[in-house]
Scaffold this motif. Sequence first.
Motif, PDB file in Angstrom:
ATOM      1  N   GLY A 170       0.839  -1.209   0.000  1.00 51.28           N
ATOM      2  CA  GLY A 170       0.000   0.000   0.000  1.00 51.28           C
ATOM      3  C   GLY A 170       0.865   1.247   0.000  1.00 51.28           C
ATOM      4  N   ASN A 171       1.875   1.235   0.848  1.00 52.14           N
ATOM      5  CA  ASN A 171       2.785   2.390   0.929  1.00 52.14           C
ATOM      6  C   ASN A 171       3.568   2.577  -0.368  1.00 52.14           C
ATOM      7  OD1 ASN A 171       1.973   2.956   3.524  1.00 52.14           O
ATOM      8  ND2 ASN A 171       3.613   1.781   4.480  1.00 52.14           N
ATOM      9  N   THR A 172       3.999   1.475  -0.964  1.00 57.45           N
ATOM     10  CA  THR A 172       4.739   1.562  -2.234  1.00 57.45           C
ATOM     11  C   THR A 172       3.856   2.237  -3.281  1.00 57.45           C
ATOM     12  OG1 THR A 172       6.074  -0.385  -1.739  1.00 57.45           O
ATOM     13  CG2 THR A 172       5.831   0.169  -4.063  1.00 57.45           C
ATOM     14  N   LEU A 173       2.601   1.805  -3.329  1.00 55.78           N
ATOM     15  CA  LEU A 173       1.677   2.388  -4.310  1.00 55.78           C
ATOM     16  C   LEU A 173       1.451   3.875  -4.078  1.00 55.78           C
ATOM     17  CD1 LEU A 173      -1.234  -0.160  -4.795  1.00 55.78           C
ATOM     18  CD2 LEU A 173       0.033   0.983  -6.610  1.00 55.78           C
ATOM     19  N   LEU A 174       1.290   4.227  -2.806  1.00 57.16           N
ATOM     20  CA  LEU A 174       1.003   5.626  -2.462  1.00 57.16           C
ATOM     21  C   LEU A 174       2.242   6.513  -2.572  1.00 57.16           C
ATOM     22  CD1 LEU A 174      -1.165   4.832   0.652  1.00 57.16           C
ATOM     23  CD2 LEU A 174      -2.022   6.016  -1.380  1.00 57.16           C
ATOM     24  N   GLY A 175       3.427   5.893  -2.541  1.00 56.10           N
ATOM     25  CA  GLY A 175       4.672   6.657  -2.626  1.00 56.10           C
ATOM     26  C   GLY A 175       5.043   7.317  -1.313  1.00 56.10           C
ATOM     27  N   MET A 176       4.495   6.817  -0.223  1.00 55.86           N
ATOM     28  CA  MET A 176       4.854   7.366   1.105  1.00 55.86           C
ATOM     29  C   MET A 176       4.483   6.370   2.202  1.00 55.86           C
ATOM     30  SD  MET A 176       1.859  10.204   1.265  1.00 55.86           S
ATOM     31  CE  MET A 176       0.208   9.836   0.712  1.00 55.86           C
ATOM     32  N   ASP A 177       5.098   6.556   3.360  1.00 57.48           N
ATOM     33  CA  ASP A 177       4.789   5.671   4.484  1.00 57.48           C
ATOM     34  C   ASP A 177       3.521   6.126   5.179  1.00 57.48           C
ATOM     35  OD1 ASP A 177       6.716   3.648   4.516  1.00 57.48           O
ATOM     36  OD2 ASP A 177       8.232   5.074   5.187  1.00 57.48           O
ATOM     37  N   THR A 178       2.419   5.544   4.798  1.00 53.66           N
ATOM     38  CA  THR A 178       1.145   5.909   5.394  1.00 53.66           C
ATOM     39  C   THR A 178       0.666   4.825   6.348  1.00 53.66           C
ATOM     40  OG1 THR A 178       0.538   7.082   3.399  1.00 53.66           O
ATOM     41  CG2 THR A 178      -1.263   6.491   4.854  1.00 53.66           C
ATOM     42  N   PHE A 179       0.667   3.593   5.870  1.00 50.84           N
ATOM     43  CA  PHE A 179       0.182   2.480   6.687  1.00 50.84           C
ATOM     44  C   PHE A 179       1.330   1.938   7.543  1.00 50.84           C
ATOM     45  CE2 PHE A 179      -2.319   2.021   2.599  1.00 50.84           C
ATOM     46  CZ  PHE A 179      -3.462   2.643   3.090  1.00 50.84           C
ATOM     47  N   HIS A 180       0.981   1.464   8.733  1.00 52.28           N
ATOM     48  CA  HIS A 180       2.008   0.870   9.604  1.00 52.28           C
ATOM     49  C   HIS A 180       2.472  -0.438   9.003  1.00 52.28           C
ATOM     50  CE1 HIS A 180       1.506   3.790  12.698  1.00 52.28           C
ATOM     51  NE2 HIS A 180       0.206   3.583  12.699  1.00 52.28           N
ATOM     52  N   SER A 181       3.762  -0.540   8.792  1.00 54.61           N
ATOM     53  CA  SER A 181       4.314  -1.755   8.211  1.00 54.61           C
ATOM     54  C   SER A 181       5.601  -2.111   8.918  1.00 54.61           C
ATOM     55  CB  SER A 181       4.573  -1.526   6.717  1.00 54.61           C
ATOM     56  OG  SER A 181       5.310  -2.591   6.180  1.00 54.61           O
ATOM     57  N   TYR A 182       5.545  -3.150   9.731  1.00 50.61           N
ATOM     58  CA  TYR A 182       6.767  -3.618  10.394  1.00 50.61           C
ATOM     59  C   TYR A 182       6.573  -5.064  10.852  1.00 50.61           C
ATOM     60  CZ  TYR A 182       3.993  -1.386  14.111  1.00 50.61           C
ATOM     61  OH  TYR A 182       2.981  -0.943  14.912  1.00 50.61           O
ATOM     62  N   PRO A 183       7.684  -5.755  11.160  1.00 52.87           N
ATOM     63  CA  PRO A 183       7.537  -7.166  11.530  1.00 52.87           C
ATOM     64  C   PRO A 183       6.772  -7.289  12.840  1.00 52.87           C
ATOM     65  CG  PRO A 183       9.864  -6.550  11.314  1.00 52.87           C
ATOM     66  CD  PRO A 183       9.074  -5.298  11.256  1.00 52.87           C
ATOM     67  N   ALA A 184       5.779  -8.137  12.868  1.00 49.74           N
ATOM     68  CA  ALA A 184       5.006  -8.344  14.091  1.00 49.74           C
ATOM     69  C   ALA A 184       4.273  -9.668  13.996  1.00 49.74           C
ATOM     70  CB  ALA A 184       4.003  -7.213  14.284  1.00 49.74           C
ATOM     71  N   GLU A 185       4.261 -10.382  15.101  1.00 59.54           N
ATOM     72  CA  GLU A 185       3.526 -11.645  15.133  1.00 59.54           C
ATOM     73  C   GLU A 185       2.024 -11.368  15.157  1.00 59.54           C
ATOM     74  OE1 GLU A 185       4.617 -14.665  14.729  1.00 59.54           O
ATOM     75  OE2 GLU A 185       6.636 -13.882  14.532  1.00 59.54           O
ATOM     76  N   GLU A 186       1.685 -10.343  15.933  1.00 60.29           N
ATOM     77  CA  GLU A 186       0.281  -9.972  16.024  1.00 60.29           C
ATOM     78  C   GLU A 186      -0.083  -9.129  14.819  1.00 60.29           C
ATOM     79  OE1 GLU A 186      -1.971 -10.766  18.475  1.00 60.29           O
ATOM     80  OE2 GLU A 186      -0.403 -12.133  19.157  1.00 60.29           O
ATOM     81  N   CYS A 187      -1.348  -9.111  14.506  1.00 57.98           N
ATOM     82  CA  CYS A 187      -1.817  -8.344  13.365  1.00 57.98           C
ATOM     83  C   CYS A 187      -1.667  -6.845  13.655  1.00 57.98           C
ATOM     84  CB  CYS A 187      -3.288  -8.680  13.160  1.00 57.98           C
ATOM     85  SG  CYS A 187      -3.903  -8.169  11.601  1.00 57.98           S
ATOM     86  N   VAL A 188      -0.851  -6.150  12.880  1.00 55.79           N
ATOM     87  CA  VAL A 188      -0.619  -4.724  13.123  1.00 55.79           C
ATOM     88  C   VAL A 188      -1.828  -3.908  12.666  1.00 55.79           C
ATOM     89  CG1 VAL A 188       0.835  -2.747  12.521  1.00 55.79           C
ATOM     90  CG2 VAL A 188       1.872  -4.970  12.947  1.00 55.79           C
ATOM     91  N   THR A 189      -2.337  -4.260  11.484  1.00 57.51           N
ATOM     92  CA  THR A 189      -3.498  -3.553  10.955  1.00 57.51           C
ATOM     93  C   THR A 189      -4.757  -4.284  11.424  1.00 57.51           C
ATOM     94  OG1 THR A 189      -2.128  -3.176   8.997  1.00 57.51           O
ATOM     95  CG2 THR A 189      -4.452  -2.612   8.804  1.00 57.51           C
ATOM     96  N   LEU A 190      -5.512  -3.628  12.309  1.00 53.10           N
ATOM     97  CA  LEU A 190      -6.689  -4.306  12.860  1.00 53.10           C
ATOM     98  C   LEU A 190      -7.961  -3.954  12.103  1.00 53.10           C
ATOM     99  CD1 LEU A 190      -5.933  -4.058  16.672  1.00 53.10           C
ATOM    100  CD2 LEU A 190      -5.785  -6.068  15.204  1.00 53.10           C
ATOM    101  N   ASN A 191      -8.048  -2.708  11.687  1.00 50.98           N
ATOM    102  CA  ASN A 191      -9.209  -2.282  10.913  1.00 50.98           C
ATOM    103  C   ASN A 191      -8.744  -1.917   9.516  1.00 50.98           C
ATOM    104  OD1 ASN A 191     -10.985  -2.380  13.185  1.00 50.98           O
ATOM    105  ND2 ASN A 191      -9.902  -0.552  13.905  1.00 50.98           N
ATOM    106  N   CYS A 192      -9.695  -1.783   8.617  1.00 50.98           N
ATOM    107  CA  CYS A 192      -9.315  -1.333   7.289  1.00 50.98           C
ATOM    108  C   CYS A 192      -8.899   0.133   7.397  1.00 50.98           C
ATOM    109  CB  CYS A 192     -10.503  -1.436   6.342  1.00 50.98           C
ATOM    110  SG  CYS A 192     -10.850  -3.133   5.923  1.00 50.98           S
ATOM    111  N   GLU A 193      -7.792   0.451   6.811  1.00 48.88           N
ATOM    112  CA  GLU A 193      -7.339   1.839   6.805  1.00 48.88           C
ATOM    113  C   GLU A 193      -7.272   2.311   5.367  1.00 48.88           C
ATOM    114  OE1 GLU A 193      -3.656   1.879   8.991  1.00 48.88           O
ATOM    115  OE2 GLU A 193      -4.651   0.983  10.710  1.00 48.88           O
ATOM    116  N   THR A 194      -7.546   3.584   5.184  1.00 48.53           N
ATOM    117  CA  THR A 194      -7.563   4.079   3.806  1.00 48.53           C
ATOM    118  C   THR A 194      -6.650   5.283   3.662  1.00 48.53           C
ATOM    119  OG1 THR A 194      -9.469   5.432   4.372  1.00 48.53           O
ATOM    120  CG2 THR A 194      -9.928   3.317   3.361  1.00 48.53           C
TER     121      THR A 194
END
Length: 224
Positions: free
Chosen positions: A10-34
């Motif tokens: 998503g961030n690659t497409l948008l060309g910026m760091d918008t969505f949280h993206s990092y290694p995690a066992e638990e689900c980082v994105t809990l709700n849909c984000e736009t």
Amino acid sequence: MTGAGKSAVGNTLLGMDTFHSYPAEECVTLNCETSEAVLESGRKIKVADTPAFYADSNMLEVLNFFEFLAPGPHAILIIIRPCRISKRDVIILDEMQKIFRDDQLFYRFAILVFVRKNDIIGEYGCCVNIHEYIKDYTNKDILNLYEKCGQRAIAVANRQSWKGRNVEAIEIMKEIDKLDRVYFHEFFQKTVQVEELKKELKNELTKNMKKKKWFSFLNFHEIN
Ligand SMILES: Nc1nc2c(ncn2[C@@H]2O[C@H](COP(=O)(O)OP(=O)(O)O)[C@@H](O)[C@H]2O)c(=O)[nH]1
Ligand SMILES: [Mg+2]
């Protein structure tokens, strides 16, 4: 799938760091984000980032962003981390069709996006292109999914300079542009239809949940 790289794409497409993206066992994105962005080309894009779909409630969550994506969605990107997709993930994807009412519609707009391109393609990978990788190195579940998606697949490397990521974004957009987008426009244009779909899906999920309880009771009974 959690940690697949959905937010990173998503961030690659948008060309910026918008969505949280990092290694995690638990689900980082809990709700849909736009999020939305204006690309260098002047094109406006809207991206909806989703959690991993492992629960029925997640599916209802998806319906919430249809309004944001109107008159789309124009493409569904199925993000796959090489060697990490399970049979269960593929089954869950099939469940997603409920939202679109028929599987052909869902898969007609779907593109497989394999992350970690460098691991599978080119100098450090085993293949020259993603199609060869899918055919020679994946299992029949993925092959089946690939066929359902009309053999639309692309590999991207998200962990690299923004200059490189912007090139990947252009390639993803090229794949998206190959899709026919008229039908979605008509199908999801009216919010009323989305509300109807929500109601329908809720009813069906409630029915399924009751069924599941019944089955778990049966299992319990058998073990004892
Ligand atoms: N090396 C490499 N790491 C990636 C790539 N794409 C995503 N990741 C990493 O995978 C981890 C999970 O990504 P994330 O976007 O949070 O996954 P999500 O849970 O599916 O949204 C993060 O540490 C990302 O940096 C890629 O193309 N290459
Ligand atoms: Mg995420």
